[in-house]
Design a protein around this motif. Structure first.
Motif: not given
Lengths: 409, 120, 133
Positions: C17-22, C46-51, C89-102
């Motif tokens: 999650a920290f990677g995501r916000v960074y 962000v909470p989804f990544l932790v969980l 996939v979740q690491l990808h979500i965290a490190l490459r934030p896009t508008n297709r995250d959901l």
């Protein structure tokens, strides 16, 4: 828009499914293990149980519950408990388990049960297993693997004792050797009330041994049977059944002429014993009065006992000193009346009462004088029958040994 | 619980203690300076030691010095968070008080030859 | 519950999650905007990544510790592979934030649904193992 909202909600819900599995699995985390909840296996069984694939061929007894300790073993692989029930009340425990491990289950077949009985093991989650008990009623005392069958021929009440060495005594007189010494007597389809009494040698290395009731020594188990013709007595090696204590009055005094005439410088003297020491023993069935008496040239060891069946008995044992004296009268036991010889026993009849004596001649007049007895005399076994109904010591027709075999193989 | 599990749990406790304020600060796009990173390191140490001590609960829960150490570590982490939030480095001095307390306990126990640092 | 697996999972999840916000911060700075304008669903992601990372670690522990892998059950291997893929996939979500995250996050929930389906099937058929095949 609502699809986005649904996706947002699902995102926070779906990962928690993993933890839901862990929290709600029947055995906790153990649910992820590969394998069954528990296994039911046959445990330790005596040789007379035939086992085939979770079916136990057991015996039941008409006399008492038949215990089979640790007959079934439950191997539990989860920290949970398994419920136990049986269709015939053979299992006392209602559940086993708690932690993974192996749990033995005791089976106790109720008395008189015959037929099929299921022991069911269940778990709230639906797991189940069962063991089938096929029970056969057998005329046998539970727990014993062998028995002695003694065939007796006689009449009236008999007091039977079995010593730990297998010697069988009837009215304290050794009559036979039986292969099984135990506390359970079965006669006429019932378990007899029994007593246990210890006997000790009063002097060592005497042949036959000079024994007397004592608070220490070897145990004899005793019971009363009422014979009528030929019948069979079964003796099992098992723990004594619990016996209510009977109210038995003390033994009557031994009123008899006892002694020998001694020549002395002042003339003949009748040498009467003087009581030295007397002890009362109370068993479950009898009251025994053991007495040691001393006279000038002999010692007398005697015990009398009362019974709950009306008769009473005594055993006398003389130990004479070595003398060269002569005597005219040897009266080892003479309650009165005329001495008769019937078969191998001596009989006095005094009023209604009959005194049955087994042993050396209890009364003798010597003319001319005869030598004094010397050393230990053979024991005198006395049975007193106040009513005249007793038929004497029974005959032992046969002694047999039987083993319990599996009823199916 | 073996040594590897204790270390793993303590490290997890330290990481959680250090990352929680960082995620907060990044999420709300607050400025992140050298002081904030220092606070994260301090929070990691505080969380690590706190978890390490908390795992020994069954051995020491009746000792005053042990309960005081746990409480001081919690206060230390809270001061560290305050320092990260306000970007004031001297908050970490207050936080270090808990570490100093534990070090003093250890030194005293070593000097007296005791088996564990929690004297009373 | 295995508290070691749970706590280690939460710590790993907070790292992701920290990677995501960074990463969000870097992307937003590149565009000269604030992150809430760029990433509409960051409050859930962000909470989804932790969980989800915690759930991944716990699911791997479930698979490895209790005989699924040791017995080489196919169901366990599939579960493990799905979990590993979801973590990627979740690491990808965290490190490459896009508008297709959901959508990506929803797809990465497959292993949890799979494990839960196995669990329900095990309960329904009276089996005591998740590893049905």
């Amino acid at each position: 828009m609502w699809r986005e909202q649904a996706a947002r909600t699902l995102l926070l819900f779906l990962p928690t499914l993993v933890f839901i599995i862990a929290l709600t699995a029947p055995g906790g985390d153990y649910a992820f293990r590969a394998g069954p909840l528990a296994e039911v296996a046959v445990g330790q069984l005596p040789y007379y149980v035939y086992v085939s694939n979770k079916t136990l061929h057991l015996y039941s007894s008409p006399y008492a519950p038949w215990p089979y300790p640790k007959a079934i073993e439950v191997k539990l692989f989860y920290p949970t408990t398994v419920l136990v029930s049986s269709t015939c009340g053979a299992v006392a425990a209602s559940s086993v388990g708690g932690a993974p491990g192996s749990y033995p289950v005791d089976v106790v077949v109720p008395p008189g049960f015959q037929g099929d009985c299921w022991v069911n093991f269940t778990h709230p989650s639906g797991w189940r297993d069962a063991v089938l008990l096929r029970v056969k009623l057998v005329d046998w005392y539970p727990g014993a693997t062998e028995r002695a069958v003694v065939t007796l021929n006689g009449s009236g009440w008999q007091f039977v004792q079995v010593g730990q060495d297998g010697t069988m005594y009837i009215w304290e007189r050794p009559m036979a050797q039986v292969p099984v010494a135990g506390c359970v007597f079965v006669y006429n389809k019932s378990v007899l009330l029994t007593e246990t009494q210890r006997y000790r040698e009063v002097a060592p290395n005497i042949i036959p041994p000079a024994v007397a009731p004592s608070s220490s020594g070897s145990v004899r188990y005793g019971a009363f049977i009422k014979l009528d013709g030929v019948s069979q007595l079964y003796i099992y090696k098992a723990d004594c059944p619990t016996t209510p204590r009977l109210n038995v009055s003390g033994p009557p005094p031994l009123r008899a002429e006892i002694g020998v005439t001694l020549p002395t410088p002042t003339g003949p003297v009748f040498d009467v014993p003087v009581v030295n020491n007397s002890v009362i023993y109370t068993t479950g069935l009898r009251v025994i009065n053991y007495t040691e008496a001393v006279a000038r040239i002999y010692r007398l060891y005697v015990y009398t006992y009362s019974t709950p069946v009306g008769l009473w008995g005594a055993v006398l044992r003389y130990d004479f000193a070595l003398t060269t004296l002569l005597t005219v009268k040897i009266s080892l036991f003479r309650p009165g009346g005329e001495l008769q010889r019937v078969g191998d026993v001596w009989i006095y009849r005094v009023g209604n009462a009959t005194y049955w004596i087994y042993g050396p001649q209890p009364y003798r007049l010597c003319e001319p004088p005869c030598g004094m007895p010397a050393g230990w005399q053979e024991p005198l076994y006395v049975v007193v029958d106040p009513t005249g109904q007793w038929g004497g010591w029974p005959k032992i027709v046969a002694v047999r040994r039987e083993f319990l075999q599996p009823w199916r193989s | 619980m073996n040594f590897a599990e204790v270390v793993l749990l303590s490290a997890a406790g330290g990481v959680i203690a250090a990352l929680a304020p960082l995620i907060y600060l990044f999420y709300y796009t607050r400025p992140v300076t050298f002081t904030v990173w220092t606070g994260a390191v301090a929070a990691f140490i505080g969380g690590f030691i706190f978890t390490l001590l908390a795992l020994q609960w069954g051995l020491f829960y009746a000792r005053f010095t042990y309960i005081l150490a746990l409480a001081l570590l919690l206060v230390s982490i809270a001061y560290t968070y305050w320092g990260m939030f306000r970007r004031r480095w001297f908050a970490y001095l207050f936080a270090a008080a808990a570490w100093i307390y534990i070090i003093l306990l250890a030194v005293v126990a070593r000097a007296l030859g005791l088996g564990d640092p929690f004297i009373i | 519950m295995n508290w070691v697996a749970l706590l280690v999972g939460v710590a790993a999840g907070m790292a992701v999650a920290f990677g995501r916000v960074y990463a969000e911060r870097l992307v937003a700075r590149y565009f000269g905007l604030v992150p809430p304008l760029l990433f509409k669903h960051r409050d859930v992601v962000v909470p989804f990544l932790v969980l989800a990372t915690a759930a991944n670690v716990y699911a791997i522990w479930i698979t490895v510790a209790y005989g699924g892998i040791a017995a080489w059950r196919l169901s366990a291997l599939i579960g493990l592979a799905l979990t590993a893929a979801a973590q990627l996939v979740q690491l990808h979500i965290a490190l490459r934030p896009t508008n297709r995250d959901l959508q990506l996050a929803l797809i990465s929930c497959t292993p949890y649904v799979y494990l839960f389906a196995l669990y329900v099937a095990a309960l329904a058929t009276g089996r005591y193992s998740l590893w049905l095949f």
